[in-house]
Enzyme design. Structure first.
Site, short mmCIF file in Angstrom:
data_model
loop_
_atom_site.label_atom_id
_atom_site.label_comp_id
_atom_site.label_asym_id
_atom_site.label_seq_id
_atom_site.Cartn_x
_atom_site.Cartn_y
_atom_site.Cartn_z
N GLY A 10 27.13 -6.68 67.27
CA GLY A 10 27.73 -5.33 67.21
C GLY A 10 27.27 -4.64 65.94
CG LEU A 12 22.75 -0.82 65.76
CD1 LEU A 12 21.69 0.01 66.47
CD2 LEU A 12 22.40 -0.95 64.29
N GLY A 13 27.63 -0.92 65.58
CA GLY A 13 28.95 -0.37 65.90
C GLY A 13 29.65 0.19 64.67
CD GLN A 14 35.26 2.73 63.69
OE1 GLN A 14 35.81 1.95 64.48
NE2 GLN A 14 35.90 3.69 63.06
CG ASP A 55 24.46 -8.93 77.53
OD1 ASP A 55 25.45 -9.08 76.82
OD2 ASP A 55 24.49 -8.92 78.79
CE1 TYR A 145 39.77 -4.92 71.48
CE2 TYR A 145 41.82 -3.92 70.76
CZ TYR A 145 40.55 -4.39 70.47
OH TYR A 145 40.08 -4.31 69.19
C1 AKB Z 1 41.56 0.23 69.47
O1 AKB Z 1 42.21 1.27 69.35
O2 AKB Z 1 41.30 -0.29 70.56
C2 AKB Z 1 41.10 -0.48 68.22
C3 AKB Z 1 42.08 -1.50 67.73
C4 AKB Z 1 43.38 -1.08 67.18
O3 AKB Z 1 41.80 -2.66 67.79
N1 AKB Z 1 40.82 0.46 67.20
#
Ligand code: AKB
Length: 318
Positions: A10, A12-14, A55, A145
């Site tokens: 990741g 190049l991610g935030q 990937d 998540y």
């Molecule tokens: C999201 O909003 O999904 C993330 C996190 C709080 O893990 N920034």
């Protein structure tokens, strides 16, 4: 002494974009290998010795990278965030959990000596107070998540307990940064708002005005991450993931801070599906264990962060 060879997924991610720079300064750019889905040309401005476009779920290719570059430390950042995960649960599980287990296995073989993996405040859910949420509370995530992050935390703890894998982790709150855009998260409103404030002097928030969430400025997030990775093993008492509280604010409070700098700024509210996700998370976090164990500290509050964001983003967008 053997030089550390560091792999960042990741890249190049935030978080990755900024972590690459700080790690390059510490360990030398040539010792930093970045990996991401983006094509190679996108990595031109990132401080990396090598960038590989691939990937992260391709374990055969990943194994090759580890061997060819003799990787000793991994920051495995690649992840689908909360909003995106809800639209494709099986993919979220595949991306958020499978490569983590791959890296834990390589660390078990001692090829990788140290592994960092980010968890999130999304591991929290119902059945606990909303404020000042401590390290050890029942974890009942209601999002895809959050479920993947809770599972990841348990995998980390398992590999530490059973195989003494040196894996370290932080439960990041919402991250605010100007260098790279956020993408797919619920707390992303607190990044988007700055772009719109500068470009259009108005913003429509997908989170309700009075919903407070824990947030952290990227400078503080990177400092905390590097600090956790540098301390000796005996300073680490948590092998699931450390709480990090940062600051807590509502969209209304953030808008008021922005208005101090851009007087014509206006905000309105059109909550979407992410409101329910935000409401399932704590509004503030107790991070006293990280402070005690390895000296976590912050430099930015909401006012300092807002000023710094606007200053840098204005320059970037010019
Ligand atoms: C999201 O909003 O999904 C993330 C996190 C709080 O893990 N920034």
């Amino acid at each position: 002494m053997k030089v550390e060879k560091i792999l960042i997924t990741g890249a190049l991610g935030q978080i990755g974009t900024e972590l690459c720079g700080r790690l390059s300064a510490l360990y030398g750019t040539n010792n930093i290998v970045g990996l991401g889905l983006e094509e190679e040309s996108k990595a031109a401005d990132i401080a990396l010795g090598t960038y590989i476009s691939m990937d992260v779920t391709d374990s055969v290719a990943l194994q090759k990278v580890i061997e060819e570059h003799e990787i000793t430390t991994v920051y495995h950042l690649a992840s689908l965030l909360s909003g995106t995960s809800e639209s494709n649960p099986p993919l979220a599980w595949h991306i958020n959990v499978d490569p983590l287990i791959f890296f834990l296995e390589r660390a078990k073989e001692k090829k990788i000596k140290k592994l960092f993996w980010p968890s999130s405040i999304a591991v929290f859910g119902g059945g606990i107070p909303k404020t000042n949420v401590g390290q050890e509370v029942p974890l009942n995530p209601t999002t895809v998540y959050g479920i993947s992050k809770l599972a990841g935390e348990k995998w980390c703890e398992y590999y530490f307990n059973k195989y003494q894998v040196d894996v370290r982790s932080i439960r990041y709150p919402g991250l605010i940064s100007w260098k790279a855009p956020a993408g797919g998260g619920t707390t992303d409103y607190a990044v988007d708002i700055f772009y719109k404030a500068i470009q259009e002097q108005r913003y429509t928030s997908f989170i309700k005005e009075n919903t407070a969430l824990p947030m952290l400025y990227m400078e503080d997030a990177i400092s905390a991450t590097l600090k956790l990775m540098e301390v000796s093993q005996d300073q680490i008492s948590v092998r699931t993931s450390y709480n990090l509280g940062g600051m807590s604010f509502t969209p209304q409070e953030l808008a008021a801070e922005i208005k101090k700098e851009i007087s014509e700024f206006k905000i309105d509210y059109e909550p979407d599906f992410r409101q329910a996700i935000a409401e399932s998370w704590p509004s503030s976090i107790n991070d006293s264990v990280a402070k005690k164990d390895w000296g976590l500290q912050y430099d930015f509050d909401i006012t300092a962060m807002t000023k710094d964001m606007l200053l840098n983003l204005k320059k970037k967008l010019r």
